[in-house]
Design an enzyme around this catalytic site. Structure first.
Site, PDB file in Angstrom:
ATOM      1  N   ASP A  25     -33.336  96.248  46.446  1.00  0.00           N
ATOM      2  CA  ASP A  25     -33.001  95.127  45.566  1.00  0.00           C
ATOM      3  C   ASP A  25     -31.999  94.223  46.261  1.00  0.00           C
ATOM      4  O   ASP A  25     -31.912  94.203  47.481  1.00  0.00           O
ATOM      5  CB  ASP A  25     -32.464  95.647  44.230  1.00  0.00           C
ATOM      6  CG  ASP A  25     -31.088  96.298  44.349  1.00  0.00           C
ATOM      7  OD1 ASP A  25     -30.856  97.021  45.340  1.00  0.00           O
ATOM      8  OD2 ASP A  25     -30.246  96.083  43.461  1.00  0.00           O
ATOM      9  N   GLY A  47     -27.092  96.652  49.256  1.00  0.00           N
ATOM     10  CA  GLY A  47     -26.489  95.386  48.870  1.00  0.00           C
ATOM     11  C   GLY A  47     -25.705  94.722  49.972  1.00  0.00           C
ATOM     12  O   GLY A  47     -25.455  93.518  49.920  1.00  0.00           O
ATOM     13  N   GLY A  75     -24.052  98.970  46.931  1.00  0.00           N
ATOM     14  CA  GLY A  75     -23.447  98.934  45.604  1.00  0.00           C
ATOM     15  C   GLY A  75     -22.764 100.247  45.246  1.00  0.00           C
ATOM     16  O   GLY A  75     -22.982 101.291  45.870  1.00  0.00           O
ATOM     17  N   GLU A  93     -32.931 102.805  49.330  1.00  0.00           N
ATOM     18  CA  GLU A  93     -33.051 103.000  47.882  1.00  0.00           C
ATOM     19  C   GLU A  93     -34.102 104.025  47.466  1.00  0.00           C
ATOM     20  O   GLU A  93     -33.938 104.710  46.444  1.00  0.00           O
ATOM     21  CB  GLU A  93     -33.334 101.659  47.191  1.00  0.00           C
ATOM     22  CG  GLU A  93     -32.133 100.725  47.112  1.00  0.00           C
ATOM     23  CD  GLU A  93     -31.888  99.937  48.395  1.00  0.00           C
ATOM     24  OE1 GLU A  93     -30.907  99.195  48.464  1.00  0.00           O
ATOM     25  OE2 GLU A  93     -32.711 100.068  49.332  1.00  0.00           O
TER      26      GLU A  93
END
Length: 409
Positions: A185, A154, A105, A177
């Site tokens: 996520d 992502g 992301g 992350e």
């Protein structure tokens, strides 16, 4: 041990350091919006290639390693819905332009939005991306993702829930992350939790990378192909007139290569990994590694301990719990929970670790984040619990079309 690993993969599924990589990507503009990217035509951030019986979406932000933003998430949703409804489209493919598949992301943009107080724009990013991942995971048509290059965060979310994933000699996978004070996520708590043994916990907590052969061995990839042969497989797939996944699989099997992880791979240490990362708490995992390191001076244990002391302590606690809960949840349940966790993680109400991690790794690049709390021992149960409670009555949960689409389990 590799036989044991492969058996576990079948039962469940039917040399670049992550810190150095984040710094490298920040120099390249990863997850940022340089002037050139700002001037890109928004409609061209996801391109479309049409074949006889298939459509290919092309992530097209090569200057930022195809980092995802809200515009791309919404466009992918629109394209996939139209292709799923189109009887002339038998299957769908996804790839990246340039040297990456997708680096994740646009987290530097999120960082700036948070600091500007533009929280609704931050929420829009998650509301654009997470529903696309659910759409992919429940898609009624076969899906082929070509993971040629960087596939992180992502990038895994927009590919791994699909039917087929092709890794190559250039594939670098990670869920990095915890290095930036966040949590894995974009569906990661679902797919990591379904990896053999406790490999998912290891990848989530340490942010360590896997290469193409390792992805194939553990089931994150379904096929492996040398990058020089990607044009050939694209040509062969383009000739297919089918919506039958077995026909696509036969094509991929025909051109796929049999590869094995090298001797240094963590997958050759899966028994020791399971022994250490099967414990209930982060503290117990660290204790197990310290005992083993003290007893054997094992380099892997020592390097793993070093990494666990570099990442956010709160992220360690939250990520471990997320993976453990994901093991017993469907994809949609994981995404709804991750949405709650993500909003909490960027709110600064519990901690400022996300902004501090992005600052230290990607903005100011001093690689010296000041985590809050600074140690695992100072992370309270209340801090951890707040990531998992429902949002307030004024903050709706993520809405997914679960009633009209079969849950992916």
């Amino acid at each position: 041990m590799m036989q044991r690993l492969k058996a576990a993969v079948l039962a469940r599924h039917g040399g670049l350091d992550s810190c150095r990589f984040l710094r490298h990507c920040s120099r390249r503009g990863l997850c940022s919006l340089p002037d050139t990217a700002l001037n890109d035509d928004l409609d061209h951030q996801v391109l479309v290639e049409g074949k006889a019986w298939s459509r290919t979406a092309v992530l097209n932000r090569p200057s930022v390693l195809n980092a995802l933003n809200s515009v791309m998430g919404l466009r992918l949703q629109k394209l996939y819905r139209s292709w799923e409804d189109n009887p002339d489209v038998g299957f769908i493919a996804l790839k990246g332009s340039g040297k990456a598949f997708c680096a994740g992301g646009d987290i530097v943009s999120l960082y700036h939005l948070i600091n500007q107080g533009r929280m609704e724009d931050c929420k829009e990013f998650f509301r654009a991306l997470y529903p696309f991942i659910y759409l992919l995971g429940t898609c009624s048509k076969p899906h082929v993702a070509i993971l040629n290059g960087v596939t992180m965060g992502g990038g895994g979310g927009v590919s791994i829930p699909g039917t087929f994933r092709i890794a190559t000699d250039k594939t670098v996978f990670a869920t990095p992350e915890t290095l930036i004070g966040f949590h894995p996520d974009a569906g990661a708590s679902f797919y990591l939790s379904h990896l053999p043994g406790h490999l998912g916990e290891f990848l989530a907590l340490t942010s360590e990378k896997l290469n193409g052969p390792e992805m194939l061995a553990c089931g994150l990839a379904t096929h492996y192909l040398h990058s020089s042969r990607i044009p050939l497989i694209e040509e062969e797939l383009g000739k297919l007139v089918t919506d039958d996944p077995s026909v696509i699989e036969t094509c991929l099997d025909k051109h796929g290569e049999l590869v094995h992880p090298d001797k240094s791979s963590v997958l050759h240490r899966i028994e020791l990994l399971d022994e250490c990362f099967s414990h209930d708490t982060v503290e117990e995992i660290i204790d197990a590694l310290e005992i083993e390191a003290g007893r054997t001076k094992d380099p892997w244990c020592i390097s793993t301990l070093k990494r666990l002391k570099e990442v956010s302590p709160l992220s360690l606690k939250v990520s471990l719990r997320s993976i453990r809960e994901g093991r017993f949840q469907t994809l949609d349940q994981c995404l709804v929970r991750e949405y709650r966790m993500s909003l909490q993680g960027i709110s600064k109400q519990i901690t400022g670790d996300f902004c501090e991690g992005v600052r230290a790794r990607l903005v100011e690049k001093d690689s010296a984040p000041k985590w809050d709390p600074p140690s695992v021992e100072k992370v309270t149960k209340d801090m951890e619990d707040q990531y998992f409670v429902p949002l307030s009555e004024f903050e709706p949960d993520l809405e997914l079309p679960t009633e009209s689409r079969e849950a992916f389990i």
